[in-house]
Design a protein around this motif. Structure first.
Motif, PDB file in Angstrom:
ATOM      1  N   ASP A  14       0.844  -1.198   0.000  1.00  0.00           N
ATOM      2  CA  ASP A  14       0.000   0.000   0.000  1.00  0.00           C
ATOM      3  C   ASP A  14       0.881   1.249   0.000  1.00  0.00           C
ATOM      4  OD1 ASP A  14      -2.913   1.149   0.741  1.00  0.00           O
ATOM      5  OD2 ASP A  14      -1.382   2.227   1.900  1.00  0.00           O
ATOM      6  N   ASP A  15       0.598   2.182  -0.885  1.00  0.00           N
ATOM      7  CA  ASP A  15       1.451   3.368  -1.015  1.00  0.00           C
ATOM      8  C   ASP A  15       1.521   4.185   0.272  1.00  0.00           C
ATOM      9  OD1 ASP A  15       2.286   2.880  -3.575  1.00  0.00           O
ATOM     10  OD2 ASP A  15       0.936   4.329  -4.539  1.00  0.00           O
ATOM     11  N   GLU A  16       0.385   4.404   0.935  1.00  0.00           N
ATOM     12  CA  GLU A  16       0.386   5.261   2.123  1.00  0.00           C
ATOM     13  C   GLU A  16       1.102   4.607   3.300  1.00  0.00           C
ATOM     14  OE1 GLU A  16      -0.399   8.516   2.836  1.00  0.00           O
ATOM     15  OE2 GLU A  16      -0.313   8.504   0.652  1.00  0.00           O
ATOM     16  N   SER A  17       0.900   3.304   3.498  1.00  0.00           N
ATOM     17  CA  SER A  17       1.588   2.641   4.607  1.00  0.00           C
ATOM     18  C   SER A  17       3.081   2.501   4.299  1.00  0.00           C
ATOM     19  CB  SER A  17       0.961   1.269   4.889  1.00  0.00           C
ATOM     20  OG  SER A  17       0.946   0.456   3.745  1.00  0.00           O
ATOM     21  N   PHE A  18       3.421   2.255   3.037  1.00  0.00           N
ATOM     22  CA  PHE A  18       4.831   2.198   2.628  1.00  0.00           C
ATOM     23  C   PHE A  18       5.487   3.563   2.833  1.00  0.00           C
ATOM     24  CE2 PHE A  18       8.124   2.570  -0.721  1.00  0.00           C
ATOM     25  CZ  PHE A  18       8.927   1.498  -0.381  1.00  0.00           C
ATOM     26  N   ARG A  19       4.757   4.612   2.504  1.00  0.00           N
ATOM     27  CA  ARG A  19       5.256   5.977   2.674  1.00  0.00           C
ATOM     28  C   ARG A  19       5.571   6.263   4.141  1.00  0.00           C
ATOM     29  NH1 ARG A  19       1.808  11.134   2.807  1.00  0.00           N
ATOM     30  NH2 ARG A  19       3.266  12.830   2.339  1.00  0.00           N
ATOM     31  N   LEU A  20       4.665   5.856   5.031  1.00  0.00           N
ATOM     32  CA  LEU A  20       4.906   6.074   6.449  1.00  0.00           C
ATOM     33  C   LEU A  20       6.070   5.231   6.947  1.00  0.00           C
ATOM     34  CD1 LEU A  20       4.117   7.414   9.098  1.00  0.00           C
ATOM     35  CD2 LEU A  20       2.453   5.577   9.457  1.00  0.00           C
ATOM     36  N   PHE A  21       6.117   3.972   6.537  1.00  0.00           N
ATOM     37  CA  PHE A  21       7.192   3.064   6.942  1.00  0.00           C
ATOM     38  C   PHE A  21       8.560   3.628   6.566  1.00  0.00           C
ATOM     39  CE2 PHE A  21      10.112  -0.315   5.548  1.00  0.00           C
ATOM     40  CZ  PHE A  21      10.277  -1.023   6.725  1.00  0.00           C
ATOM     41  N   CYS A  22       8.723   4.031   5.312  1.00  0.00           N
ATOM     42  CA  CYS A  22      10.012   4.552   4.845  1.00  0.00           C
ATOM     43  C   CYS A  22      10.340   5.895   5.496  1.00  0.00           C
ATOM     44  CB  CYS A  22      10.015   4.701   3.328  1.00  0.00           C
ATOM     45  SG  CYS A  22      10.100   3.136   2.426  1.00  0.00           S
ATOM     46  N   SER A  23       9.327   6.712   5.732  1.00  0.00           N
ATOM     47  CA  SER A  23       9.554   8.021   6.346  1.00  0.00           C
ATOM     48  C   SER A  23      10.042   7.875   7.780  1.00  0.00           C
ATOM     49  CB  SER A  23       8.270   8.853   6.304  1.00  0.00           C
ATOM     50  OG  SER A  23       7.867   9.103   4.969  1.00  0.00           O
ATOM     51  N   ILE A  24       9.429   6.957   8.533  1.00  0.00           N
ATOM     52  CA  ILE A  24       9.868   6.710   9.909  1.00  0.00           C
ATOM     53  C   ILE A  24      11.304   6.201   9.914  1.00  0.00           C
ATOM     54  CG2 ILE A  24       9.523   5.242  11.930  1.00  0.00           C
ATOM     55  CD1 ILE A  24       6.499   5.340  11.306  1.00  0.00           C
ATOM     56  N   PHE A  68      16.186   4.989   2.062  1.00  0.00           N
ATOM     57  CA  PHE A  68      14.735   4.947   2.291  1.00  0.00           C
ATOM     58  C   PHE A  68      14.021   6.061   1.532  1.00  0.00           C
ATOM     59  CE2 PHE A  68      15.877   2.404   6.135  1.00  0.00           C
ATOM     60  CZ  PHE A  68      15.069   1.311   5.863  1.00  0.00           C
ATOM     61  N   ASN A  69      14.628   7.242   1.469  1.00  0.00           N
ATOM     62  CA  ASN A  69      14.016   8.324   0.691  1.00  0.00           C
ATOM     63  C   ASN A  69      14.037   8.008  -0.798  1.00  0.00           C
ATOM     64  OD1 ASN A  69      13.136  10.251   2.647  1.00  0.00           O
ATOM     65  ND2 ASN A  69      15.262  10.835   3.025  1.00  0.00           N
ATOM     66  N   ALA A  70      15.096   7.335  -1.267  1.00  0.00           N
ATOM     67  CA  ALA A  70      15.160   6.953  -2.673  1.00  0.00           C
ATOM     68  C   ALA A  70      14.097   5.908  -3.016  1.00  0.00           C
ATOM     69  CB  ALA A  70      16.558   6.411  -3.006  1.00  0.00           C
ATOM     70  N   LEU A  71      13.808   5.006  -2.072  1.00  0.00           N
ATOM     71  CA  LEU A  71      12.742   4.025  -2.292  1.00  0.00           C
ATOM     72  C   LEU A  71      11.391   4.715  -2.427  1.00  0.00           C
ATOM     73  CD1 LEU A  71      13.873   1.257   0.239  1.00  0.00           C
ATOM     74  CD2 LEU A  71      13.893   1.084  -2.270  1.00  0.00           C
ATOM     75  N   LEU A  72      11.190   5.767  -1.635  1.00  0.00           N
ATOM     76  CA  LEU A  72       9.957   6.546  -1.770  1.00  0.00           C
ATOM     77  C   LEU A  72       9.889   7.200  -3.145  1.00  0.00           C
ATOM     78  CD1 LEU A  72       9.694   8.395   1.679  1.00  0.00           C
ATOM     79  CD2 LEU A  72       8.145   6.640   0.805  1.00  0.00           C
ATOM     80  N   LYS A  73      10.966   7.826  -3.535  1.00  0.00           N
ATOM     81  CA  LYS A  73      11.002   8.537  -4.817  1.00  0.00           C
ATOM     82  C   LYS A  73      10.746   7.587  -5.979  1.00  0.00           C
ATOM     83  CE  LYS A  73      13.892  11.710  -7.508  1.00  0.00           C
ATOM     84  NZ  LYS A  73      15.218  12.407  -7.560  1.00  0.00           N
ATOM     85  N   LYS A  74      11.270   6.371  -5.855  1.00  0.00           N
ATOM     86  CA  LYS A  74      11.103   5.385  -6.921  1.00  0.00           C
ATOM     87  C   LYS A  74       9.635   5.045  -7.138  1.00  0.00           C
ATOM     88  CE  LYS A  74      13.018   0.983  -8.536  1.00  0.00           C
ATOM     89  NZ  LYS A  74      13.952  -0.130  -8.221  1.00  0.00           N
ATOM     90  N   ARG A  75       8.833   5.128  -6.093  1.00  0.00           N
ATOM     91  CA  ARG A  75       7.395   4.867  -6.198  1.00  0.00           C
ATOM     92  C   ARG A  75       6.585   6.143  -6.390  1.00  0.00           C
ATOM     93  NH1 ARG A  75       5.642  -0.113  -2.213  1.00  0.00           N
ATOM     94  NH2 ARG A  75       3.598   0.886  -2.417  1.00  0.00           N
ATOM     95  N   GLY A  76       7.294   7.255  -6.622  1.00  0.00           N
ATOM     96  CA  GLY A  76       6.602   8.517  -6.850  1.00  0.00           C
ATOM     97  C   GLY A  76       5.977   9.094  -5.613  1.00  0.00           C
ATOM     98  N   LEU A  77       6.554   8.793  -4.446  1.00  0.00           N
ATOM     99  CA  LEU A  77       6.002   9.242  -3.167  1.00  0.00           C
ATOM    100  C   LEU A  77       6.924  10.272  -2.518  1.00  0.00           C
ATOM    101  CD1 LEU A  77       5.016   5.724  -1.770  1.00  0.00           C
ATOM    102  CD2 LEU A  77       3.488   7.382  -2.876  1.00  0.00           C
ATOM    103  N   THR A  78       6.361  11.141  -1.726  1.00  0.00           N
ATOM    104  CA  THR A  78       7.131  12.104  -0.959  1.00  0.00           C
ATOM    105  C   THR A  78       7.133  11.685   0.509  1.00  0.00           C
ATOM    106  OG1 THR A  78       5.161  13.484  -0.654  1.00  0.00           O
ATOM    107  CG2 THR A  78       6.595  14.013  -2.524  1.00  0.00           C
TER     108      THR A  78
END
Length: 262
Positions: A14-24, A68-78
């Motif tokens: 899930d994009d939103e849960s992945f976004r939170l996981f990587c951000s933390i 972790f920030n690069a993994l977010l960027k790869k999925r088009g997430l901030t």
């Protein structure tokens, strides 16, 4: 079936849960990078030989944050805003564990006792990080997006843990054994409480994002409390033991770059 692998997979899908996981994760690693950088700059003259290793430790942590920030960027997430109740590093500081940010922000050299405190704190937290990354490596080493990142970070965390063992044993041989054991025990008992609280908070945030039922949330919370009960009783001991590591001088060279991620 509810399993660690299925739980992680659901969060990653899930994009939103992945976004939170990587951000933390990115936030915690970046804080660790800053802390190690400041400690390296403030090392007392008697321990200047440690400075390059502390610098390497900090460079690794910075690299993990970028990954972790690069993994977010790869999925088009901030990056998402990190909830305060999931901030493992700052919650440990509030419990008096490690060296306070206010102390590190001053241009005042650290003492030898400060360095022992830093190493003991790192020995405990790197045990947790090493175990968590080994779990992710077990399940996702072959994942097309996460595989390389997980293997690289896991290897680094094992190096950090080996370095802490080696340096603390050196200080113990110099007559600081009782102090080290006391600080390790204090750190371990505080860390398992903070880890429980952060785990509950993360699962609460993930549950709301993913729409988990109350029953499922209750099962996960019960599992977290069971882990805490075990660690409070006997599991903390694995965090305070010291033994010569198989990896000697694990942080003796420059940080390994990760050009494919950052």
């Amino acid at each position: 079936m509810l399993s660690a692998k299925n739980l992680f997979q659901e969060i990653l899908d899930d994009d939103e849960s992945f976004r939170l996981f990587c951000s933390i994760a990115a936030s915690g690693e970046s804080q660790g990078g800053w802390e190690n950088g400041r400690i390296a700059a403030l090392v007392p003259e008697s321990q200047r030989a440690l400075a390059p290793r502390i610098t390497r430790h900090g460079a690794d942590e910075d690299k993990h944050g970028r990954i972790f920030n690069a993994l977010l960027k790869k999925r088009g997430l901030t990056p998402a805003e990190v909830p305060g109740d999931t901030d493992y590093t700052m919650l440990l500081e509030r419990h008096g564990i490690g060296l306070a940010h206010a102390r590190l922000g001053r241009e005042e050299p650290l003492t030898e006792r400060d360095i022992i405190t830093y190493l003991a704190h790192s020995r405990v937290t790197e045990q947790r990080a090493s175990e968590q990354m080994r779990l992710l490596r077990k399940y996702f080493a072959d994942h097309p997006d996460l595989g390389r990142a997980v293997k690289m970070i896991s290897n680094d965390e094992d190096n950090h843990l080996a370095y802490c063992h080696e340096e603390l044993l050196r200080f113990a041989a110099a007559g600081h054994g009782r102090t080290i054991q006391r600080i390790l025990r204090e750190c371990a008992l505080a860390e398992i409480g903070v880890y429980r609280d952060v785990s509950l908070a993360v699962m609460d945030h993930m549950g709301r994002i993913l729409g988990w039922s109350r029953a499922r949330a209750a099962v996960l919370a019960a599992g977290i409390h069971a882990v805490y009960a075990y660690e409070r009783a006997v599991g903390w001991r694995r965090m305070v033991s010291l033994a010569p590591p198989e990896r000697r001088d694990a942080l003796g060279g420059p940080a390994v770059p990760a050009p494919e991620f950052a």
